[in-house]
Design a protein around this motif. Structure first.
Motif, PDB file in Angstrom:
ATOM      1  N   LYS A  46     -40.609 -16.703 -20.424  1.00  0.00           N
ATOM      2  CA  LYS A  46     -40.445 -17.926 -19.628  1.00  0.00           C
ATOM      3  C   LYS A  46     -39.202 -17.854 -18.739  1.00  0.00           C
ATOM      4  O   LYS A  46     -39.159 -18.479 -17.688  1.00  0.00           O
ATOM      5  CB  LYS A  46     -40.350 -19.149 -20.540  1.00  0.00           C
ATOM      6  N   THR A  47     -38.193 -17.115 -19.181  1.00  0.00           N
ATOM      7  CA  THR A  47     -36.993 -16.930 -18.366  1.00  0.00           C
ATOM      8  C   THR A  47     -36.578 -15.470 -18.420  1.00  0.00           C
ATOM      9  O   THR A  47     -36.840 -14.772 -19.394  1.00  0.00           O
ATOM     10  CB  THR A  47     -35.794 -17.786 -18.855  1.00  0.00           C
ATOM     11  N   VAL A  48     -35.933 -15.035 -17.353  1.00  0.00           N
ATOM     12  CA  VAL A  48     -35.362 -13.689 -17.300  1.00  0.00           C
ATOM     13  C   VAL A  48     -33.863 -13.867 -17.532  1.00  0.00           C
ATOM     14  O   VAL A  48     -33.240 -14.713 -16.901  1.00  0.00           O
ATOM     15  CB  VAL A  48     -35.621 -13.036 -15.925  1.00  0.00           C
ATOM     16  N   PRO A  49     -33.302 -13.098 -18.457  1.00  0.00           N
ATOM     17  CA  PRO A  49     -31.875 -13.262 -18.733  1.00  0.00           C
ATOM     18  C   PRO A  49     -31.000 -12.900 -17.535  1.00  0.00           C
ATOM     19  O   PRO A  49     -31.381 -12.065 -16.719  1.00  0.00           O
ATOM     20  CB  PRO A  49     -31.616 -12.304 -19.891  1.00  0.00           C
ATOM     21  N   SER A  50     -29.857 -13.544 -17.470  1.00  0.00           N
ATOM     22  CA  SER A  50     -28.885 -13.226 -16.428  1.00  0.00           C
ATOM     23  C   SER A  50     -28.405 -11.793 -16.631  1.00  0.00           C
ATOM     24  O   SER A  50     -28.598 -11.208 -17.699  1.00  0.00           O
ATOM     25  CB  SER A  50     -27.688 -14.172 -16.539  1.00  0.00           C
ATOM     26  N   LYS A  51     -27.757 -11.254 -15.617  1.00  0.00           N
ATOM     27  CA  LYS A  51     -27.214  -9.894 -15.724  1.00  0.00           C
ATOM     28  C   LYS A  51     -26.239  -9.811 -16.900  1.00  0.00           C
ATOM     29  O   LYS A  51     -26.243  -8.841 -17.651  1.00  0.00           O
ATOM     30  CB  LYS A  51     -26.492  -9.508 -14.432  1.00  0.00           C
ATOM     31  N   LEU A  52     -25.430 -10.839 -17.069  1.00  0.00           N
ATOM     32  CA  LEU A  52     -24.460 -10.871 -18.166  1.00  0.00           C
ATOM     33  C   LEU A  52     -25.176 -10.859 -19.510  1.00  0.00           C
ATOM     34  O   LEU A  52     -24.823 -10.089 -20.406  1.00  0.00           O
ATOM     35  CB  LEU A  52     -23.558 -12.104 -18.059  1.00  0.00           C
ATOM     36  N   ALA A  53     -26.198 -11.693 -19.648  1.00  0.00           N
ATOM     37  CA  ALA A  53     -26.945 -11.766 -20.903  1.00  0.00           C
ATOM     38  C   ALA A  53     -27.644 -10.438 -21.183  1.00  0.00           C
ATOM     39  O   ALA A  53     -27.675  -9.982 -22.328  1.00  0.00           O
ATOM     40  CB  ALA A  53     -27.955 -12.908 -20.856  1.00  0.00           C
ATOM     41  N   GLN A  54     -28.189  -9.815 -20.132  1.00  0.00           N
ATOM     42  CA  GLN A  54     -28.832  -8.507 -20.324  1.00  0.00           C
ATOM     43  C   GLN A  54     -27.810  -7.485 -20.798  1.00  0.00           C
ATOM     44  O   GLN A  54     -28.088  -6.697 -21.699  1.00  0.00           O
ATOM     45  CB  GLN A  54     -29.467  -8.024 -19.016  1.00  0.00           C
ATOM     46  N   ARG A  55     -26.621  -7.515 -20.198  1.00  0.00           N
ATOM     47  CA  ARG A  55     -25.581  -6.577 -20.598  1.00  0.00           C
ATOM     48  C   ARG A  55     -25.207  -6.793 -22.063  1.00  0.00           C
ATOM     49  O   ARG A  55     -25.059  -5.837 -22.824  1.00  0.00           O
ATOM     50  CB  ARG A  55     -24.351  -6.739 -19.697  1.00  0.00           C
ATOM     51  N   GLN A  56     -25.083  -8.058 -22.466  1.00  0.00           N
ATOM     52  CA  GLN A  56     -24.765  -8.371 -23.869  1.00  0.00           C
ATOM     53  C   GLN A  56     -25.851  -7.825 -24.785  1.00  0.00           C
ATOM     54  O   GLN A  56     -25.557  -7.269 -25.839  1.00  0.00           O
ATOM     55  CB  GLN A  56     -24.638  -9.882 -24.074  1.00  0.00           C
ATOM     56  N   PHE A  57     -27.102  -8.014 -24.375  1.00  0.00           N
ATOM     57  CA  PHE A  57     -28.223  -7.542 -25.185  1.00  0.00           C
ATOM     58  C   PHE A  57     -28.179  -6.026 -25.340  1.00  0.00           C
ATOM     59  O   PHE A  57     -28.306  -5.507 -26.446  1.00  0.00           O
ATOM     60  CB  PHE A  57     -29.557  -7.980 -24.560  1.00  0.00           C
ATOM     61  N   TRP A  58     -27.967  -5.298 -24.234  1.00  0.00           N
ATOM     62  CA  TRP A  58     -27.947  -3.829 -24.292  1.00  0.00           C
ATOM     63  C   TRP A  58     -26.735  -3.330 -25.082  1.00  0.00           C
ATOM     64  O   TRP A  58     -26.833  -2.335 -25.794  1.00  0.00           O
ATOM     65  CB  TRP A  58     -28.000  -3.216 -22.896  1.00  0.00           C
ATOM     66  N   GLN A  59     -25.608  -4.033 -24.970  1.00  0.00           N
ATOM     67  CA  GLN A  59     -24.431  -3.642 -25.760  1.00  0.00           C
ATOM     68  C   GLN A  59     -24.695  -3.857 -27.247  1.00  0.00           C
ATOM     69  O   GLN A  59     -24.319  -3.032 -28.079  1.00  0.00           O
ATOM     70  CB  GLN A  59     -23.194  -4.439 -25.316  1.00  0.00           C
ATOM     71  N   PHE A  60     -25.348  -4.962 -27.566  1.00  0.00           N
ATOM     72  CA  PHE A  60     -25.721  -5.248 -28.952  1.00  0.00           C
ATOM     73  C   PHE A  60     -26.630  -4.130 -29.472  1.00  0.00           C
ATOM     74  O   PHE A  60     -26.425  -3.617 -30.576  1.00  0.00           O
ATOM     75  CB  PHE A  60     -26.416  -6.616 -29.029  1.00  0.00           C
ATOM     76  N   CYS A  61     -27.623  -3.733 -28.678  1.00  0.00           N
ATOM     77  CA  CYS A  61     -28.532  -2.655 -29.064  1.00  0.00           C
ATOM     78  C   CYS A  61     -27.764  -1.362 -29.300  1.00  0.00           C
ATOM     79  O   CYS A  61     -28.024  -0.651 -30.279  1.00  0.00           O
ATOM     80  CB  CYS A  61     -29.600  -2.434 -27.991  1.00  0.00           C
ATOM     81  N   ALA A  62     -26.820  -1.066 -28.422  1.00  0.00           N
ATOM     82  CA  ALA A  62     -26.018   0.160 -28.556  1.00  0.00           C
ATOM     83  C   ALA A  62     -25.213   0.131 -29.854  1.00  0.00           C
ATOM     84  O   ALA A  62     -25.141   1.136 -30.573  1.00  0.00           O
ATOM     85  CB  ALA A  62     -25.096   0.324 -27.353  1.00  0.00           C
ATOM     86  N   GLN A  63     -24.637  -1.015 -30.170  1.00  0.00           N
ATOM     87  CA  GLN A  63     -23.873  -1.152 -31.418  1.00  0.00           C
ATOM     88  C   GLN A  63     -24.773  -0.941 -32.630  1.00  0.00           C
ATOM     89  O   GLN A  63     -24.400  -0.268 -33.583  1.00  0.00           O
ATOM     90  CB  GLN A  63     -23.237  -2.542 -31.524  1.00  0.00           C
ATOM     91  N   MET A  64     -25.958  -1.523 -32.598  1.00  0.00           N
ATOM     92  CA  MET A  64     -26.889  -1.387 -33.713  1.00  0.00           C
ATOM     93  C   MET A  64     -27.336   0.076 -33.879  1.00  0.00           C
ATOM     94  O   MET A  64     -27.503   0.561 -34.980  1.00  0.00           O
ATOM     95  CB  MET A  64     -28.117  -2.297 -33.525  1.00  0.00           C
ATOM     96  N   LYS A  65     -27.497   0.785 -32.742  1.00  0.00           N
ATOM     97  CA  LYS A  65     -27.861   2.205 -32.805  1.00  0.00           C
ATOM     98  C   LYS A  65     -26.741   3.004 -33.430  1.00  0.00           C
ATOM     99  O   LYS A  65     -26.977   3.877 -34.254  1.00  0.00           O
ATOM    100  CB  LYS A  65     -28.186   2.730 -31.404  1.00  0.00           C
ATOM    101  N   GLU A  66     -25.503   2.712 -33.027  1.00  0.00           N
ATOM    102  CA  GLU A  66     -24.339   3.405 -33.586  1.00  0.00           C
ATOM    103  C   GLU A  66     -24.255   3.203 -35.097  1.00  0.00           C
ATOM    104  O   GLU A  66     -23.852   4.098 -35.820  1.00  0.00           O
ATOM    105  CB  GLU A  66     -23.039   2.893 -32.936  1.00  0.00           C
ATOM    106  N   GLN A  67     -24.632   2.027 -35.537  1.00  0.00           N
ATOM    107  CA  GLN A  67     -24.585   1.708 -36.967  1.00  0.00           C
ATOM    108  C   GLN A  67     -25.824   2.224 -37.708  1.00  0.00           C
ATOM    109  O   GLN A  67     -25.956   2.030 -38.915  1.00  0.00           O
ATOM    110  CB  GLN A  67     -24.459   0.179 -37.176  1.00  0.00           C
ATOM    111  N   GLY A  68     -26.731   2.859 -36.974  1.00  0.00           N
ATOM    112  CA  GLY A  68     -27.924   3.413 -37.589  1.00  0.00           C
ATOM    113  C   GLY A  68     -28.978   2.385 -37.954  1.00  0.00           C
ATOM    114  O   GLY A  68     -29.898   2.663 -38.708  1.00  0.00           O
ATOM    115  N   LYS A  69     -28.843   1.163 -37.413  1.00  0.00           N
ATOM    116  CA  LYS A  69     -29.781   0.083 -37.748  1.00  0.00           C
ATOM    117  C   LYS A  69     -30.950   0.014 -36.764  1.00  0.00           C
ATOM    118  O   LYS A  69     -31.929  -0.656 -37.021  1.00  0.00           O
ATOM    119  CB  LYS A  69     -29.060  -1.270 -37.753  1.00  0.00           C
ATOM    120  N   LEU A  70     -30.797   0.708 -35.637  1.00  0.00           N
ATOM    121  CA  LEU A  70     -31.817   0.639 -34.589  1.00  0.00           C
ATOM    122  C   LEU A  70     -32.150   2.054 -34.156  1.00  0.00           C
ATOM    123  O   LEU A  70     -31.265   2.881 -33.990  1.00  0.00           O
ATOM    124  CB  LEU A  70     -31.252  -0.172 -33.410  1.00  0.00           C
ATOM    125  N   ILE A  71     -33.430   2.302 -33.978  1.00  0.00           N
ATOM    126  CA  ILE A  71     -33.881   3.638 -33.582  1.00  0.00           C
ATOM    127  C   ILE A  71     -33.928   3.721 -32.060  1.00  0.00           C
ATOM    128  O   ILE A  71     -34.350   2.805 -31.412  1.00  0.00           O
ATOM    129  CB  ILE A  71     -35.277   3.958 -34.183  1.00  0.00           C
TER     130      ILE A  71
END
Length: 71
Positions: A46-71
């Motif tokens: 329904k909405t596309v995240p702002s550039k800032l929100a997208q960046r937060q999301f991708w940073q969160f994903c990167a952190q989870m990958k570093e912690q081995g929680k995300l493939i």
């Protein structure tokens, strides 16, 4: 082949990440510093995240990958 970061794939990406981490929309929202309704709207396309929100999301994903929680 479409790149994963294209907005039309964002709803599926958010859902897939959330499921992989076994998080509710509420929990993911809290982790990202956004509201439950925001995550819900992203997942439903329904909405596309702002550039800032997208960046937060991708940073969160990167952190989870570093912690081995995300493939």
């Amino acid at each position: 082949m479409a790149m994963i970061r294209q907005p039309e794939n964002f709803p599926e990406t958010v859902k897939a990440v959330r499921r992989q981490l076994a998080l509710s929309q509420e929990e993911l929202a809290h982790a990202l510093g956004v509201s439950f309704a925001t995550v819900n709207r992203w997942e439903n396309g329904k909405t596309v995240p702002s550039k800032l929100a997208q960046r937060q999301f991708w940073q969160f994903c990167a952190q989870m990958k570093e912690q081995g929680k995300l493939i």
